[in-house]
Design a protein around this motif. Structure first.
Motif, mmCIF file in Angstrom:
data_model
loop_
_atom_site.group_PDB
_atom_site.id
_atom_site.type_symbol
_atom_site.label_atom_id
_atom_site.label_comp_id
_atom_site.label_asym_id
_atom_site.label_seq_id
_atom_site.Cartn_x
_atom_site.Cartn_y
_atom_site.Cartn_z
ATOM 1 N N UNK A 210 0.833 -1.210 0.000
ATOM 2 C CA UNK A 210 0.000 0.000 0.000
ATOM 3 C C UNK A 210 0.862 1.252 0.000
ATOM 4 N N UNK A 211 1.933 1.204 0.804
ATOM 5 C CA UNK A 211 2.811 2.372 0.878
ATOM 6 C C UNK A 211 3.521 2.580 -0.456
ATOM 7 N N UNK A 212 3.994 1.466 -1.059
ATOM 8 C CA UNK A 212 4.691 1.556 -2.352
ATOM 9 C C UNK A 212 3.757 2.167 -3.401
ATOM 10 N N UNK A 213 2.511 1.696 -3.427
ATOM 11 C CA UNK A 213 1.562 2.208 -4.414
ATOM 12 C C UNK A 213 1.249 3.680 -4.187
ATOM 13 N N UNK A 214 1.116 4.058 -2.921
ATOM 14 C CA UNK A 214 0.816 5.467 -2.643
ATOM 15 C C UNK A 214 2.003 6.369 -2.975
ATOM 16 N N UNK A 215 3.235 5.913 -2.684
ATOM 17 C CA UNK A 215 4.414 6.729 -2.995
ATOM 18 C C UNK A 215 4.620 6.819 -4.512
ATOM 19 N N UNK A 216 4.339 5.742 -5.232
ATOM 20 C CA UNK A 216 4.475 5.761 -6.691
ATOM 21 C C UNK A 216 3.435 6.696 -7.306
ATOM 22 N N UNK A 217 2.254 6.698 -6.688
ATOM 23 C CA UNK A 217 1.194 7.588 -7.176
ATOM 24 C C UNK A 217 1.569 9.046 -6.944
ATOM 25 N N UNK A 218 2.363 9.318 -5.917
ATOM 26 C CA UNK A 218 2.799 10.693 -5.628
ATOM 27 C C UNK A 218 3.946 11.109 -6.548
ATOM 28 N N UNK A 219 4.477 10.140 -7.336
ATOM 29 C CA UNK A 219 5.478 10.498 -8.322
ATOM 30 C C UNK A 219 6.911 10.141 -7.936
ATOM 31 N N UNK A 220 7.099 9.392 -6.904
ATOM 32 C CA UNK A 220 8.466 9.009 -6.526
ATOM 33 C C UNK A 220 8.936 7.860 -7.416
ATOM 34 N N UNK A 221 10.251 7.791 -7.601
ATOM 35 C CA UNK A 221 10.823 6.726 -8.424
ATOM 36 C C UNK A 221 10.965 5.453 -7.584
ATOM 37 N N UNK A 222 11.236 4.365 -8.310
ATOM 38 C CA UNK A 222 11.391 3.076 -7.629
ATOM 39 C C UNK A 222 12.566 3.107 -6.641
ATOM 40 N N UNK A 223 13.665 3.699 -7.028
ATOM 41 C CA UNK A 223 14.852 3.778 -6.176
ATOM 42 C C UNK A 223 14.572 4.580 -4.914
ATOM 43 N N UNK A 224 13.823 5.695 -5.042
ATOM 44 C CA UNK A 224 13.491 6.526 -3.868
ATOM 45 C C UNK A 224 12.575 5.771 -2.908
ATOM 46 N N UNK A 225 11.608 5.042 -3.484
ATOM 47 C CA UNK A 225 10.680 4.269 -2.651
ATOM 48 C C UNK A 225 11.447 3.177 -1.900
#
Length: 168
Positions: free
Chosen positions: A132-147
């Motif tokens: 859930x956190x990964x999906x929400x951070x990706x939706x906010x525009x963060x890259x895979x490496x940042x997540x």
């Protein structure tokens, strides 16, 4: 005193010494022979006693073979029981030890299984929250490496979650 006299005295002394040595050696040999003689007499006496006993036993055997057979069987049974009882006791001890070891191992396996269930349950719960956190951070525009860096997980795990969610 001339040299001849001294030589004669020395020769006489040497002959006396040799005779004394032979006499002493003869006395020692006689003592040993007496010991051997006594030993031989004792052995002859024991041989006589054994022959007499053997003759008596043969006479008894000829008169009652059934009694002799029974006596031999009884002695054989006693010997077998005498030699097998310790073995049976040892086997029972080994069996108890093996049972104790088996019980101990079963208990260990049960503990390991319960720990494994706890670990698998614990790892499933954070995984779903990580998703859930990964999906929400990706939706906010963060890259895979940042997540991955923020959540302290591998980039491959982030990539997998995004692929499963059909976002990538």
């Amino acid at each position: 005193m001339s040299i001849e006299t001294l030589a004669f005295i020395a020769l006489a002394a040497l002959i006396v010494i040799i005779f004394l040595m032979v006499y002493i050696r003869d006395v020692e040999v006689n003592k040993k022979l007496l010991i051997y003689e006594k030993s031989i007499e004792e052995l002859n006496y024991q041989n006589h006693v054994l022959n007499k006993t053997l003759t008596e036993m043969k006479a008894q055997e000829q008169t009652d073979p059934k009694a002799l057979e029974k006596r031999i069987l009884d002695q054989a049974k006693q010997e077998v029981q005498h030699s097998l009882l310790p073995v049976v006791a040892s086997l029972k001890d080994v069996e108890k030890i093996m049972q104790h070891f088996r019980d101990e191992q079963s208990a260990r396996i049960d503990r390991i299984e319960s720990r494994t269930k706890e670990m698998s349950f614990a790892s499933v719960v954070p995984s779903s929250s990580n998703e859930k956190i990964i999906l929400s951070l990706f939706a906010k525009g963060k890259s895979e490496a940042e997540i991955a860096k923020d959540l302290r997980i591998g980039v491959g795990e982030v990539d997998l979650v995004l692929k499963l969610a059909n976002l990538k």
